[in-house]
Every structure is written in structure tokens, then in C-alpha cells.
Design a protein around this motif. Structure first.
Motif, mmCIF file in Angstrom:
data_model
loop_
_atom_site.group_PDB
_atom_site.id
_atom_site.type_symbol
_atom_site.label_atom_id
_atom_site.label_comp_id
_atom_site.label_asym_id
_atom_site.label_seq_id
_atom_site.Cartn_x
_atom_site.Cartn_y
_atom_site.Cartn_z
ATOM 1 N N TYR A 110 40.041 22.160 48.582
ATOM 2 C CA TYR A 110 38.437 22.365 48.523
ATOM 3 C C TYR A 110 38.178 23.431 47.728
ATOM 4 O O TYR A 110 37.085 24.191 48.211
ATOM 5 N N ASP A 111 38.864 24.030 46.769
ATOM 6 C CA ASP A 111 38.177 24.987 45.991
ATOM 7 C C ASP A 111 36.873 24.987 45.645
ATOM 8 O O ASP A 111 36.190 25.950 45.656
ATOM 9 N N GLY A 116 34.858 28.517 44.953
ATOM 10 C CA GLY A 116 35.892 29.414 44.577
ATOM 11 C C GLY A 116 36.177 30.680 45.228
ATOM 12 O O GLY A 116 36.786 31.554 44.818
ATOM 13 N N LYS A 117 35.549 30.747 46.421
ATOM 14 C CA LYS A 117 35.574 31.975 47.342
ATOM 15 C C LYS A 117 37.002 32.218 47.893
ATOM 16 O O LYS A 117 37.651 31.221 48.143
ATOM 17 N N ASP A 118 37.402 33.318 47.835
ATOM 18 C CA ASP A 118 38.658 33.870 48.502
ATOM 19 C C ASP A 118 37.988 34.145 49.976
ATOM 20 O O ASP A 118 36.896 34.574 49.951
ATOM 21 N N PHE A 119 39.140 34.126 50.868
ATOM 22 C CA PHE A 119 38.606 34.419 52.214
ATOM 23 C C PHE A 119 39.736 34.966 53.049
ATOM 24 O O PHE A 119 40.949 34.733 52.724
ATOM 25 N N LEU A 127 37.072 33.892 60.141
ATOM 26 C CA LEU A 127 37.328 33.759 58.794
ATOM 27 C C LEU A 127 36.153 34.629 58.022
ATOM 28 O O LEU A 127 34.994 34.377 58.434
ATOM 29 N N PHE A 128 36.633 35.331 57.057
ATOM 30 C CA PHE A 128 35.588 36.186 56.461
ATOM 31 C C PHE A 128 35.507 35.993 54.784
ATOM 32 O O PHE A 128 36.640 36.027 54.217
ATOM 33 N N LEU A 133 29.460 31.378 51.750
ATOM 34 C CA LEU A 133 29.902 30.096 51.150
ATOM 35 C C LEU A 133 28.593 29.362 50.771
ATOM 36 O O LEU A 133 27.383 29.632 51.193
ATOM 37 N N PRO A 134 28.686 28.108 50.157
ATOM 38 C CA PRO A 134 27.667 27.332 49.717
ATOM 39 C C PRO A 134 26.725 26.947 50.980
ATOM 40 O O PRO A 134 25.657 26.883 50.726
#
Length: 919
Positions: A110-111, A116-119, A127-128, A133-134
Motif C-alpha cells: 500500500y505504498d 510513499g511515507k517511510d516509517f 509506528l512513527f 499520513l494521508p
């Protein structure tokens, strides 16, 4: 005067007179309205700030294993999200390893939905991300191929003709569906890191640093590393060492971000952990106990060893946690098996079958040797689940995108710091005399006469006069197979029948090693029952150095001083020699990991004979398991009675120091983390203050509270030199806290980077593949240390000054700590931490041998090893005889151990002045 009142027009009219008071009635006087006193708000103490830096000592350039971290994006925010992972039917996923795999699959699948967020994921519920996020709540569904089925299929040869194998693996590619919910929890400003570097720490700054640590952990996890708290270990054969007993030692690295005077730094250190050597449980137990076959295994010991380990069963490859062993062997242990009858009606029948019969006849699994051995229990107390033993198997930062998005870069060079080498204090020695003594030999194989001769010779060289012993008491061969308490009792009967009077000292020769089964009963009989000073030894490898160290212990126990500082003799210790001052050392010893019902032991030692700082006595109590804060410092049982530790120690100081109360109390606390500093200041210190007020309400001594930390990861090196940092080097700049008062003081060398015969296994884990995603306890190594150093790297003690009401300067306090490292009576040189803490640790460890905690651990558990519900009773320690508890300022008489007889007149022992109960 008549009362009047005014009407609205200002006219006054008379009031009627009051009614007459009846005879014999006295009017009551109205009491003023009661105003409750304001409740005094309790002052919450926080660690004190640094008053200044020290300047004394010869300056020396050093390197340390801290790496400079540059942070450029201080205006951004970390976004914290809560993670919930469940199966398709809504059941929560509780396996720690599964969560990380599921979240990795979410990120891959689900990129686009994640913008496109890295976490960074902590492997559990947090989770950070950098930026949001959207949406505040996101839900995903992912599918993972079942790992156990895949592995099981890989164990079978293609085209195997075995029908049973095909039945057991008819779903080789089974997959599972998971639901994932990600919900917004909090926003953490990165500015909090900059604030912390200015000394303005907050909950936000701690959370921000935690995020950075999680980023590094995730980076290591993606490289296939085993994660152990803040340490990581690469699966490389070069990092493994076989330490015996079915256990492998594994070397890796620890990392943590620290706020320092020089800015943010990354502390990287060598770390070590232990894992079980992969293979069947039986093979592990055979290796662990060093026996020849399964039928030689000590199952009581095996039960303690296996408890809480995780295993996998064959052939299902399912993971379980061991809770205990069955009471009966596999062929006799039964359970209720429900199955449909063979008749047409198909009614459910309940059969009582043995575990052995079920696996062999119902599961068609061949068992070669498990029938006569206990079963492993992986169930719950009321619903045990048994398995045969055979069916089981033990289980580049610049490239990190999250760091780049934080604007963080990490230097590759060691941080340079400046140290100062304090001169070693001058020392004096006060030897004692050993006169009325005897040797007790519990079947040890050695040249007893030669040992006595060499001990007397070493004593002459050290100025300790040793008379020949009264006798050597050899154990009767017929007693050697008796239980340890019986062997000790028989030995004392022999001693009493032959000695003309109470001995001053007994030297005990143990048959194999010091921690033999005889050690605890022998110590208890001597110290608690009879009050006899004694020393144990295992005479296997005796040389002059061994006897020299042995004599140090004996000399201290009999009242001699191996270390007396010249500044004590003068006396000229700043702020301590001029004002009555008591020095306290505090430590708590806990049971081994997994032993939740073993009482913790709290030990507190205190100085005596002020202005000396070399003599100490101890007081020890048991308390609830795994409780770090000492709860028995003050225990008021009535208006006139306090049974706490501090009352005992304060009265001893008063009697031994010319009937002076201490105006200053300096407390050294060991074994607490930074998160517990406030508890030390507001729980333990409050008890000590109450103990003082109970003795004298007007007494208000000044306090100094210092925490000593040995288990940290900061080390120092000399640039361009293989030599260790000189003893007495103090560091209070650059890598120390930006606000709080702390400093490092290395006085000796610790071999904490390698394995050795003195290593202790604190945790036994699982095989490598399964450990990768699980938290396990760190492994620490304890090695002998000396002032000159034994090689390796120097790991100093980290001292945190939490409170200073006395007003020490940085130099005065650092010199006092340095001096206290030289007064430990078991060493003629400096040790790694101040003597009061060393004595407290020693007292807690030694007194623990009096109690049969291992037996209690077994009996207080039920149903295969699970601890039963309810509070765990805490047994009280035996009271030590006064003659071995503390030094005596004047001669006193004590009834003899040996009752008078017709041939032996009444005898009274004149005990000598002693140093401490810490033997």
C-alpha cells in the motif's frame, strides 16, 4: 450599654433586653470559627543541576565511543500512530515476530495509500513517521504465506513415499489473512531534541529520542539482525562462541542516542547475548548438565532451566512456551481424548490415554526414548498440554531513509574528550593477629599441612601474625553422602567435642568449589547461629597470589585494615573530616530472570568510627520479588519502635563515633536506571528522613544522594595507544549531561568484551531464526578487575549526583568518590566502584546463600511450573550474631559457643574490633 439599631431613616430605637439567665447555669463562650490549616504540599525533588566542572588532576586527551549527530530539521514533527494487527476473524496477533512481517507487507503493498511515507515500527504497537499520513485512521488487509507450513514442506524430500508425511503436509502453502489498523496517537516536535540539548528535558524530548532509537532498530532488523532491546546481532558464524552447556555466545552492538554537553551523540558499544544451540531439547539438556544420556538428567534442575523457553514441535512446527514438566513419565501421563465412536451414531467418546500412546498410535509419530522421560508442559495451570521430549526443537546509517528525512547525519569518528588523572591516595595498613583458629576439611583433596604452612608464611610477609591452628577437623567418610545441613551439623558436633573454647576463626575447605551445596548451611551456622568469623576456600589451584587474596579477606574479617587512607588518619577529607558524616551504600539483588517468586534482597551498609571512611557494617532485608526500591529503610511498628534498616545503622554510627549524630548523610545508590532517579529522591530518601525524625524530631542532617551506574555503554581510549586509560581518570565534560551533575570515573579495567570462565548466563534464548523478532534479556559478563588493568577497554562507573545539600565543589566530590574506591578491604588497589556499594552488593549476595530460595521457587509453583495466583510470601532472613555484625568500640563479653563442663570451665570470648559483616 444598651444595644441599638438604626432604621432606614437613621433613627435609632432600643432593643429589648436579653432574657434572664436561669440560676446555676453558666453560659458557654462562643468559639471562634475553625479555619482548617492549609495542607502542606509535598515537595517533589528532582535531580540537581551541575554547579561547575572540576579542574584538579593532570589533563589527558581521550577518545570515547560516542559519535557526533547533526540534526538540521528541527522544525518538523514525528507523528505517532497506534498499530493493531489481528487475524481475519478478529483475534489479536500476539506473536512479536509476526507484527513486523505484517507491517513490512503493508508498506510493500500500500505504498500509494501511505503517500510513499517511510516509517519506523517498534515491532509491537507503535509506528512513527516524519510528517503525517494521508488520514488519521487507515485500515489494510494483507496476506502472508504461513511460515511454519512453508518450512515444514521444505523438510520433506520431494516425492516421499511415506503416506504419513503426505498427510501431515497436505497444506504446504497455507496462507493467512491479517487486518491492520493504523490510528493517529500524537504529534512529537523535533524541536524537543534541541530543547533537551539546552537542558530542557520533557516527555516530548524523551519520545523524540525513542523514535530515533526505533529507526536504528528497524534498520538493523531489515538487515536480518537479531534485536535485543537496544542491541542487534548479525547472523555471522564469526560472531558466535561455544561457551558450553548447550549455549552459544553471540557478539553484536548496542546503540542509543544521548543528549550531551557537546550536542546529540550516538553511543555504540560491543554487546553480547546468549542463545540456545539449535537442536532437540534432550540434546540441550544433556549438554547443559554434562551427562551421558537422557536417563541421567536431573529433572528438577531441568524444570528450572526449561521454564519460559520457547520451543517448536515436530512435525507441526508450532511454537510454544514451556511452563513446566509433567509429574509422571510419558508412558504414564494421561489426558482425556475426545473422539467420535466407530458406531453409526457417531457419538463423542472420552478416552483416558497416555501421552505416549497418543503420539505413537494416534499421531503415528515414532518415539525412540521419550516413554520413560517426563513430558514438556506448554499449557495453563488448569489445562496442561503435554508433548514428548522428542517432538520438540529449540528454537550503514547514511542509507537509512528515515534518518535522511529527519535531517540527521552521524559522524564516523570517535568523540574527543578531555580527562583529568587524579593522584592515588596514600594508604596505610593495620594488620591483625590470628590466634585461636582451626581448619575444617569437608573432604577436600589437598595437602592441608602444606596449605597451613604457606598461609603462615604469606602472613609473615604481610605483617599478619598467625599462630599454628588448634587442630584440623577432617570430615568422617560416613557423613559424605548425607545432606549438606546434616554434614555441617556433624562437623560442629566434632568441633565442640574437641576444642577447649570458642575459636576466633575457622578456615573451611570445601570439596569442589565455593558455591557448593555446603556453602550456605556452613555460613548460616557460623554467622547466624554461633557468631564465628570464618573463611571458605576451594583448594584446587592454590598459589601465593591466591593465599595473599585469601589473607586480605581474613585480615578484614578479624578487624584488621588492608586499606586505611592517610587522609583518614590525619584527618583531612574536605567537608567530611570536619563534620560528623555517615556514608551509606545501597543495593538490591534480584532472582534470576524467569524466577518471579524469588524474594529480592535489599542491603544497606554504613560507615562507622567517624572520621574514618574505611570501616562499614551492613543490614540486610528481604522484600517482594523484582522490587527495586527499598521499602524497609523506615518501618514504624509503634509510637516508640522503628524496625527499619536506617535506625539500626544510625544508632551504630552514634555508638561507634563518640556518641555523635551524623550532621551529613552521603548516600550511594546502585542498580537504578535514569527513569528511577525520582523514586530514589522521593521514596527512599523520604524513608531515611523519617527514620532520622523518629530518633530526634529536631534533627535535620544534610543529604547528598549519588547514583552509581556500572551497566552502561560508554568507554574511553587513549588515542594512538593500546594502553588503558590511567586509573583515577575523571571525565565531566563533552559527553556528560547538558544540565544534570554527572561524571565518569574509571579506576580499573573491566573485561566486558570477551567470554571467560567467570561469565554468568542471564538468559537462555532460542535459535537464531526465531530470535530475530523477539526481545530477550541482555547477557553481561563479569570478570576480575585490578587497578593496573588486565587488557581490554576501560568501562568507568557513571556517577549521577541527584542531590547535594552539603555544597561540595566538583573537585571535592570527585576526590571523595576517588578515595572511596581505594578503601575496599578485599583489595589493596582501587576497585571499579566506591567501596560502600561494593559492600552492599556483597552483603546481598552472601546473605542470599542463607536462604533456600531455589527450593522455595519450586514449592511455590504448581501445575507444571506456573506461579500460583496471589501475593508471594517473603521469608525473613535469619538474624546474624552480634559478634559478626559490626565492630565493637570497647571490650564486651559474649557467652561461649561451648557450654561449661567438668573438664571445661566457663569461657567467655573477648571479640576483637571488626570491620564489617560483608564477608
Amino acid at each position: 450599654m444598651e444595644s441599638v439599631e438604626h432604621d432606614g431613616n437613621g433613627a435609632a430605637e432600643a432593643l429589648p433586653p436579653p432574657p434572664p439567665v436561669p440560676p446555676n447555669i453558666v453560659p458557654l463562650q462562643a468559639e471562634p470559627e475553625h479555619v482548617p490549616e492549609p495542607v502542606k504540599k509535598k515537595v517533589v525533588r528532582v535531580p540537581t543541576s551541575r554547579r561547575g566542572l572540576g579542574s584538579k588532576g593532570q589533563k589527558i586527551p581521550l577518545l570515547t565511543n560516542h559519535f557526533k549527530v547533526n540534526v538540521t530539521n528541527v522544525d518538523g514533527h514525528f507523528f505517532h500512530y497506534c498499530v493493531s494487527v489481528s487475524y481475519e476473524d478478529g483475534r489479536p496477533v500476539d506473536g512479536k515476530g509476526v507484527g513486523r512481517k505484517v507491517i513490512d507487507r503493508v508498506h510493500e503493498t500500500y505504498d500509494t495509500e501511505l503517500a510513499g511515507k517511510d516509517f519506523a515500527y517498534d515491532g509491537e504497537k507503535s509506528l512513527f513517521t516524519v510528517g503525517p499520513l494521508p488520514r488519521n485512521k487507515l485500515e489494510f488487509t494483507v496476506v502472508l504465506e504461513d511460515i511454519s507450513s512453508n518450512r515444514n514442506n521444505g523438510n520433506r524430500s520431494p516425492g516421499s513415499p511415506n503416506e504419513n508425511d503426505r498427510k501431515r503436509q497436505r497444506r504446504p502453502y497455507q496462507s493467512k489473512t491479517f487486518k491492520v489498523e493504523i490510528s493517529f496517537a500524537a504529534k512529537i516536535p523535533m524541536q524537543a531534541i534541541a530543547n533537551a540539548l539546552r537542558g530542557q528535558e520533557s516527555e516530548n524530548s524523551q519520545e523524540a529520542l525513542r523514535v530515533l532509537d526505533i529507526i536504528l532498530r528497524q534498520h538493523a532488523a531489515k538487515q536480518g539482525c537479531l534485536l535485543v532491546r537496544q542491541s542487534f546481532f548479525h547472523n555471522d558464524p564469526k560472531n558466535f562462541a561455544d561457551v558450553g552447556g548447550g549455549v552459544l555466545g553471540c557478539r553484536g552492538f548496542h546503540s542509543s542516542f544521548r543528549t550531551t554537553q557537546g550536542g546529540l551523540s550516538l553511543n555504540i558499544d560491543v554487546s553480547t547475548t546468549m542463545i540456545i544451540q539449535p537442536g532437540p531439547v534432550v540434546d540441550f539438556l544433556i549438554s547443559n548438565q554434562n551427562v551421558k544420556d537422557p536417563f541421567s538428567i536431573d529433572w528438577a534442575k531441568a524444570k528450572r532451566t526449561l521454564k519460559n523457553l520457547r520451543i517448536k514441535t515436530n512435525p507441526a512446527n508450532t511454537e510454544y512456551k514451556i511452563t513446566g514438566l509433567s509429574e509422571r513419565p510419558c508412558k504414564e501421563q494421561t489426558f482425556s481424548l475426545k473422539q467420535r465412536g466407530k458406531d453409526n451414531d457417531g457419538e463423542v467418546e472420552t478416552l483416558e490415554v497416555t501421552v505416549y500412546d497418543y503420539f505413537v498410535n494416534y499421531r503415528h509419530i515414532e518415539l525412540r526414548y521419550s516413554g520413560d522421560l517426563p513430558c514438556i508442559n506448554v499449557g495453563k495451570p488448569k489445562r496442561p498440554t503435554y508433548f514428548p521430549l522428542e517432538a520438540l526443537k529449540i528454537n550503514n546509517y547514511d542509507a537509512e531513509p528515515m534518518l535522511r528525512s529527519c535531517g540527521i547525519s552521524i559522524s564516523t569518528n570517535f568523540t574527543q574528550v578531555e580527562g583529568r588523572v587524579l593522584p592515588a591516595p596514600k594508604k596505610l595498613v593495620e594488620p591483625t593477629k590470628i590466634e585461636r583458629w582451626a581448619v575444617v576439611n569437608f573432604s577436600a583433596r589437598c595437602d592441608t599441612r602444606g596449605l597451613i604452612r604457606d598461609l603462615i608464611r604469606i602472613g609473615e610477609m604481610k605483617g599478619v601474625h598467625i599462630d599454628p591452628p588448634f587442630d584440623v577437623f577432617d570430615e568422617s567418610p560416613q557423613n559424605r553422602r548425607a545432606p549438606p545441613p546434616v554434614r555441617v551439623e556433624k562437623m560442629f558436633e566434632d568441633i565442640q567435642s574437641k576444642l577447649p573454647g570458642a575459636p576466633q576463626f575457622l578456615l573451611c575447605l570445601l570439596p569442589d568449589r565455593k558455591n557448593s551445596d555446603l556453602y550456605g548451611p556452613w555460613k548460616r551456622k557460623n554467622l547466624a547461629d554461633y557468631g564465628i568469623v570464618n573463611q571458605c576456600m576451594a583448594p584446587m589451584r592454590v598459589n601465593d597470589q591466591y593465599l595473599n587474596n585469601l589473607l586480605l579477606k581474613i585480615n578484614a574479617k578479624l578487624g584488621g585494615l588492608n586499606s586505611l587512607l592517610a587522609v583518614e588518619h590525619s584527618p583531612s577529607i574536605p567537608l567530611v573530616s570536619k563534620v560528623p558524616t555517615i556514608i551509606i551504600g545501597m543495593d538490591v539483588s534480584h532472582g534470576s530472570p524467569g524466577q518471579s517468586d524469588i524474594p529480592s534482597i535489599a542491603a544497606v551498609v554504613s560507615s562507622r568510627h567517624w572520621p574514618l571512611i574505611s570501616r562499614y557494617r551492613a543490614s540486610v532485608r528481604t522484600q517482594s520479588p523484582k522490587v527495586e526500591m527499598i521499602d524497609s529503610l523506615y518501618k514504624r511498628v509503634s509510637d516508640t519502635e522503628d524496625e527499619g534498616i536506617m535506625r539500626e545503622l544510625l544508632l551504630d554510627f552514634y555508638l561507634s563515633s563518640g556518641k555523635r549524630k551524623p550532621d551529613q548523610i552521603i548516600i550511594f545508590r546502585d542498580g537504578v536506571s535514569e527513569s528511577q532517579f525520582n523514586q530514589v529522591l522521593n521514596i527512599e530518601l523520604d524513608q531515611i528522613i523519617e527514620a532520622c525524625k523518629f530518633l530526634d524530631e529536631k534533627w535535620s542532617p544534610k543529604f547528598v544522594v549519588i547514583v552509581a551506574q556500572k551497566n552502561h555503554h560508554t568507554k574511553f581510549f587513549q588515542p594512538g595507544s593500546p594502553d588503558n586509560v590511567p586509573p583515577g581518570t575523571v571525565i565531566d565534560n563533552k559527553i556528560c549531561h547538558p544540565r544534570n551533575n554527572d561524571f565518569y570515573l574509571p579506576v580499573c579495567t573491566c573485561w566486558n568484551d570477551c567470554f571467560g570462565e567467570n561469565a554468568k548466563i542471564l538468559y537462555v534464548g532460542r535459535d537464531w531464526d526465531e530470535l530475530k523478532y523477539h526481545h530477550v534479556e541482555l547477557y553481561t559478563v563479569s570478570f576480575p578487575i585490578t587497578e593496573g588493568g588486565l587488557g581490554g577497554t576501560t568501562r568507568p562507573t557513571h556517577y549521577h549526583v541527584l542531590l547535594d545539600e552539603v555544597g561540595f565543589s566538583a573537585d571535592e566530590l570527585q576526590e571523595l568518590v576517588h578515595s572511596l574506591s581505594y578503601v575496599y578491604q578485599r583489595s589493596t588497589t582501587a576497585i571499579s566502584v566506591v567501596a560502600p556499594i561494593c559492600y552492599a552488593h556483597l552483603a546481598a549476595t552472601q546473605v542470599g546463600t542463607f536462604m533456600k530460595f531455589e527450593d522455595m521457587s519450586e514449592t511455590s509453583s504448581s501445575h507444571g511450573g506456573l506461579t500460583s495466583a496471589g501475593p508471594v510470601p517473603v521469608p525473613q532472613l535469619p538474624k546474624l550474631a552480634e559478634s559478626v555484625c559490626f565492630g565493637i568500640g570497647s571490650l564486651m563479653t559474649q557467652p561461649s559457643l561451648f557450654p561449661p563442663t567438668r573438664h571445661r570451665p566457663p569461657h567467655y570470648l573477648l571479640p576483637q574490633t571488626m570491620v564489617v559483616v560483608c564477608r
